[in-house]
Design a protein around this motif. Structure first.
Motif, PDB file in Angstrom:
ATOM      1  N   VAL A 191       0.855  -1.187   0.000  1.00 53.29           N
ATOM      2  CA  VAL A 191       0.000   0.000   0.000  1.00 53.29           C
ATOM      3  C   VAL A 191       0.885   1.229   0.000  1.00 53.29           C
ATOM      4  CG1 VAL A 191      -1.825   1.258   1.209  1.00 53.29           C
ATOM      5  CG2 VAL A 191      -1.752  -1.248   1.332  1.00 53.29           C
ATOM      6  N   SER A 192       0.568   2.196  -0.850  1.00 49.76           N
ATOM      7  CA  SER A 192       1.266   3.489  -0.782  1.00 49.76           C
ATOM      8  C   SER A 192       0.327   4.523  -0.176  1.00 49.76           C
ATOM      9  CB  SER A 192       1.745   3.940  -2.165  1.00 49.76           C
ATOM     10  OG  SER A 192       0.660   4.324  -2.983  1.00 49.76           O
ATOM     11  N   ALA A 193       0.907   5.492   0.523  1.00 52.16           N
ATOM     12  CA  ALA A 193       0.079   6.472   1.234  1.00 52.16           C
ATOM     13  C   ALA A 193       0.821   7.788   1.381  1.00 52.16           C
ATOM     14  CB  ALA A 193      -0.299   5.930   2.617  1.00 52.16           C
ATOM     15  N   GLY A 194       0.036   8.835   1.625  1.00 56.28           N
ATOM     16  CA  GLY A 194       0.598  10.134   1.946  1.00 56.28           C
ATOM     17  C   GLY A 194       1.054  10.920   0.735  1.00 56.28           C
ATOM     18  N   PRO A 195       1.624  12.093   0.980  1.00 55.73           N
ATOM     19  CA  PRO A 195       2.109  12.947  -0.095  1.00 55.73           C
ATOM     20  C   PRO A 195       3.577  12.643  -0.405  1.00 55.73           C
ATOM     21  CG  PRO A 195       2.339  14.106   1.960  1.00 55.73           C
ATOM     22  CD  PRO A 195       1.767  12.735   2.307  1.00 55.73           C
ATOM     23  N   THR A 196       4.103  13.248  -1.446  1.00 53.24           N
ATOM     24  CA  THR A 196       5.546  13.299  -1.642  1.00 53.24           C
ATOM     25  C   THR A 196       5.992  14.752  -1.524  1.00 53.24           C
ATOM     26  OG1 THR A 196       5.329  13.507  -4.046  1.00 53.24           O
ATOM     27  CG2 THR A 196       5.591  11.279  -3.145  1.00 53.24           C
ATOM     28  N   ILE A 269      -1.518  -4.746  -4.996  1.00 49.81           N
ATOM     29  CA  ILE A 269      -0.927  -3.416  -4.882  1.00 49.81           C
ATOM     30  C   ILE A 269      -2.062  -2.397  -4.821  1.00 49.81           C
ATOM     31  CG2 ILE A 269       0.642  -1.729  -5.896  1.00 49.81           C
ATOM     32  CD1 ILE A 269       1.718  -4.135  -7.627  1.00 49.81           C
ATOM     33  N   ILE A 270      -2.061  -1.575  -3.788  1.00 50.41           N
ATOM     34  CA  ILE A 270      -3.077  -0.532  -3.639  1.00 50.41           C
ATOM     35  C   ILE A 270      -2.347   0.796  -3.524  1.00 50.41           C
ATOM     36  CG2 ILE A 270      -5.037   0.310  -2.308  1.00 50.41           C
ATOM     37  CD1 ILE A 270      -5.438  -2.537  -1.273  1.00 50.41           C
ATOM     38  N   LYS A 271      -2.471   1.604  -4.545  1.00 45.16           N
ATOM     39  CA  LYS A 271      -1.721   2.857  -4.591  1.00 45.16           C
ATOM     40  C   LYS A 271      -2.636   4.022  -4.209  1.00 45.16           C
ATOM     41  CE  LYS A 271       1.207   5.765  -7.444  1.00 45.16           C
ATOM     42  NZ  LYS A 271       0.343   6.943  -7.150  1.00 45.16           N
ATOM     43  N   ALA A 272      -2.553   4.401  -2.946  1.00 48.97           N
ATOM     44  CA  ALA A 272      -3.385   5.483  -2.420  1.00 48.97           C
ATOM     45  C   ALA A 272      -2.605   6.771  -2.218  1.00 48.97           C
ATOM     46  CB  ALA A 272      -4.021   5.049  -1.093  1.00 48.97           C
ATOM     47  N   VAL A 319      -4.845  -1.721  -7.717  1.00 45.26           N
ATOM     48  CA  VAL A 319      -5.913  -0.778  -7.389  1.00 45.26           C
ATOM     49  C   VAL A 319      -5.324   0.628  -7.356  1.00 45.26           C
ATOM     50  CG1 VAL A 319      -7.636  -0.095  -5.681  1.00 45.26           C
ATOM     51  CG2 VAL A 319      -7.105  -2.522  -6.029  1.00 45.26           C
ATOM     52  N   GLY A 320      -6.003   1.568  -7.999  1.00 41.93           N
ATOM     53  CA  GLY A 320      -5.570   2.960  -7.980  1.00 41.93           C
ATOM     54  C   GLY A 320      -6.638   3.871  -7.434  1.00 41.93           C
ATOM     55  N   PHE A 321      -6.247   5.103  -7.137  1.00 44.19           N
ATOM     56  CA  PHE A 321      -7.172   6.129  -6.653  1.00 44.19           C
ATOM     57  C   PHE A 321      -7.246   7.260  -7.665  1.00 44.19           C
ATOM     58  CE2 PHE A 321      -7.113   3.864  -2.808  1.00 44.19           C
ATOM     59  CZ  PHE A 321      -8.055   4.405  -1.941  1.00 44.19           C
ATOM     60  N   ALA A 322      -8.419   7.848  -7.794  1.00 42.16           N
ATOM     61  CA  ALA A 322      -8.607   9.030  -8.624  1.00 42.16           C
ATOM     62  C   ALA A 322      -9.213  10.110  -7.745  1.00 42.16           C
ATOM     63  CB  ALA A 322      -9.511   8.720  -9.813  1.00 42.16           C
ATOM     64  N   ALA A 323      -8.372  11.030  -7.283  1.00 45.24           N
ATOM     65  CA  ALA A 323      -8.835  12.165  -6.479  1.00 45.24           C
ATOM     66  C   ALA A 323      -9.005  13.340  -7.420  1.00 45.24           C
ATOM     67  CB  ALA A 323      -7.833  12.481  -5.384  1.00 45.24           C
ATOM     68  N   GLU A 324     -10.259  13.741  -7.649  1.00 46.76           N
ATOM     69  CA  GLU A 324     -10.554  14.753  -8.669  1.00 46.76           C
ATOM     70  C   GLU A 324     -11.358  15.904  -8.071  1.00 46.76           C
ATOM     71  OE1 GLU A 324      -9.252  14.414 -11.573  1.00 46.76           O
ATOM     72  OE2 GLU A 324      -8.691  12.291 -11.574  1.00 46.76           O
ATOM     73  N   THR A 325     -11.395  16.997  -8.821  1.00 45.01           N
ATOM     74  CA  THR A 325     -12.247  18.129  -8.453  1.00 45.01           C
ATOM     75  C   THR A 325     -13.304  18.404  -9.520  1.00 45.01           C
ATOM     76  OG1 THR A 325     -10.677  19.672  -9.470  1.00 45.01           O
ATOM     77  CG2 THR A 325     -10.418  19.235  -7.113  1.00 45.01           C
ATOM     78  N   GLU A 326     -13.228  17.697 -10.651  1.00 45.75           N
ATOM     79  CA  GLU A 326     -14.223  17.835 -11.724  1.00 45.75           C
ATOM     80  C   GLU A 326     -14.179  16.582 -12.589  1.00 45.75           C
ATOM     81  OE1 GLU A 326     -13.207  21.125 -14.202  1.00 45.75           O
ATOM     82  OE2 GLU A 326     -11.210  20.360 -14.688  1.00 45.75           O
ATOM     83  N   ALA A 327     -15.266  16.355 -13.331  1.00 47.12           N
ATOM     84  CA  ALA A 327     -15.363  15.209 -14.260  1.00 47.12           C
ATOM     85  C   ALA A 327     -14.863  13.934 -13.593  1.00 47.12           C
ATOM     86  CB  ALA A 327     -14.588  15.512 -15.541  1.00 47.12           C
ATOM     87  N   LEU A 328     -15.411  13.640 -12.420  1.00 47.42           N
ATOM     88  CA  LEU A 328     -14.909  12.527 -11.614  1.00 47.42           C
ATOM     89  C   LEU A 328     -14.948  11.205 -12.360  1.00 47.42           C
ATOM     90  CD1 LEU A 328     -13.924  11.397  -8.886  1.00 47.42           C
ATOM     91  CD2 LEU A 328     -16.318  11.221  -8.185  1.00 47.42           C
TER      92      LEU A 328
END
Length: 398
Positions: A191-196, A269-272, A319-328
């Motif tokens: 699992v990946s987490a947090g910012p870079t 693999i879960i890339k958060a 597994v991936g994440f999509a953090a969006e602010t439009e057109a989710l």
């Protein structure tokens, strides 16, 4: 989280009894029905009234005391339990149970139960290292009893070493793990987490608002289910979940190297993590001083870690994440397709209760077959459990 679970909290005599009060609060806050058994020695440190007030139930202290004048106390408590937690557990208690002795309410109830028993020992470091105690603990482990490893630090007796009762949050997490079905035994999860953070100079960097809470919740839930979990994390203020191997990184390049190395031997693999898309082309060796009214930084693109993982995933589940602010949905579907993912967890970070630095989230699941599943607002721990449920279902069909 523990709604409807019946937990027996056994408290034996020791200076660490005060920590059991906080553990009781955590268990009841999570929804558990907690029944407290105190030994006579434990009542010398904290009055039963404290535990009774927090649990909302009578505290049990005597072996020869009938409950509601009909039930045999130790059998009733043993039968109703989903889990026994003994915190703190003295060397005397461990020794008695290891030898099959039942001479008070707590030892009798433990001997009579078929529920899991989680023991958190606390004692002087020399007692903890005594070979007789170690044999007693090993014997109980052989019979399926669970133990929380004691913490290291300054003890009440003045010695410094192993023997401290761990923080209540640690014991609470072990209790949750004991009550969680082991549906991912021997499965290797990364699992990946947090910012870079992308350094500009020794003082400044480029980053984002990710707190890492979602990724840490996923790692914690996977560990509870018995998986062998590695958490690759950018800088956060969060505690590493119990039972999780941690790899700390700073930059996107460091995260790329760590993820590709661990992914090679993983099953899931879960890339958060929220990885910076760009980094400064030049890192200044000294702090950049204030000068002109404007400052221009030349940025270059970071590698696309998720795309690289997708191109070489083989039989692994990704597994991936999509953090969006439009057109989710449009952006999430594009990520699912272009990066060869098995599942995308999409969320609108601009929505109330679903952004960064909050304990809740609102997500949608997008699958390769075109299905879209909406989840309501819920805690990130609950979202993590929902994610792992879907991951398990996909993993079993591979």
């Amino acid at each position: 989280m523990l709604k409807g679970k019946e937990i027996i909290l056994g408290v034996t005599g020791g200076i660490a009894v005060y920590k059991a009060v906080e553990l009781l609060r955590l268990l009841t806050k999570a929804g558990a029905n907690v029944h407290v058994i105190m030994t006579r020695a434990a009542t010398e440190f904290v009055a039963p009234l404290t535990f009774q007030t927090l649990s909302g139930r009578p505290v049990h202290t005597e072996l020869f005391s009938l409950i509601q004048e009909q039930e045999i106390g130790h059998i009733s408590l043993a039968d109703r339990a989903d889990l026994f937690v003994i915190a703190p557990a003295t060397a005397n208690f461990v020794g008695k149970v290891a030898c099959g002795l039942a001479d008070d309410l707590l030892t009798t109830a433990v001997m009579a139960t078929k529920a899991p028993v989680l023991i958190a020992p606390a004692m002087n470091m020399n007692m903890y290292q005594n070979p007789i105690y170690r044999e007693n603990e090993a014997r109980l482990k052989k019979h399926g009893y669970l133990f929380v490893h004691p913490a290291t630090g300054l003890l009440a007796c003045g010695w410094e070493g192993e023997g401290k009762l761990p923080d209540p949050e640690v014991i609470f997490e072990e209790a949750l793990a004991a009550l969680t079905q082991k549906t991912l035994p021997e499965v290797r999860v990364v699992v990946s987490a947090g910012p870079t953070r992308e350094a500009i100079d020794p003082v400044r960097y480029l980053s984002n608002h990710s707190s890492g809470k979602m990724g840490y919740a996923i790692a914690r839930e996977a560990a509870r289910r018995g998986a062998e979990v590695t958490l690759v994390t950018g800088p956060t203020a969060l505690k590493v979940p119990a039972g999780v191997n941690v790899v700390r990184v700073e930059s996107a390049l460091e995260m790329r190297d760590a993820m590709l190395e661990r992914a090679a031997t993983s099953d899931i693999i879960i890339k958060a993590a929220a990885v910076a898309d760009y980094r400064p082309r030049e890192r200044f060796d000294q702090k950049v001083k204030k000068g002109d009214a404007t400052l221009t930084l030349d940025l270059e693109k970071n590698p696309d870690i998720l795309a690289e993982l997708g191109s070489q995933k083989g039989e692994r589940l990704l597994v991936g994440f999509a953090a969006e602010t439009e057109a989710l949905l449009e952006n999430a579907e594009k990520k699912l397709r272009e990066k060869n993912l098995d599942l995308v967890v999409a969320n609108d970070v601009a929505a109330e209760g679903a952004g960064f630095h909050v304990d809740t989230n609102i997500v949608k699941f997008l699958y390769r077959d075109g299905r879209v599943e909406d989840l309501p607002l819920m805690s990130k721990d609950a979202v993590a459990a929902q994610i792992l449920d879907r991951v398990e279902a996909l993993y079993r069909t591979r």
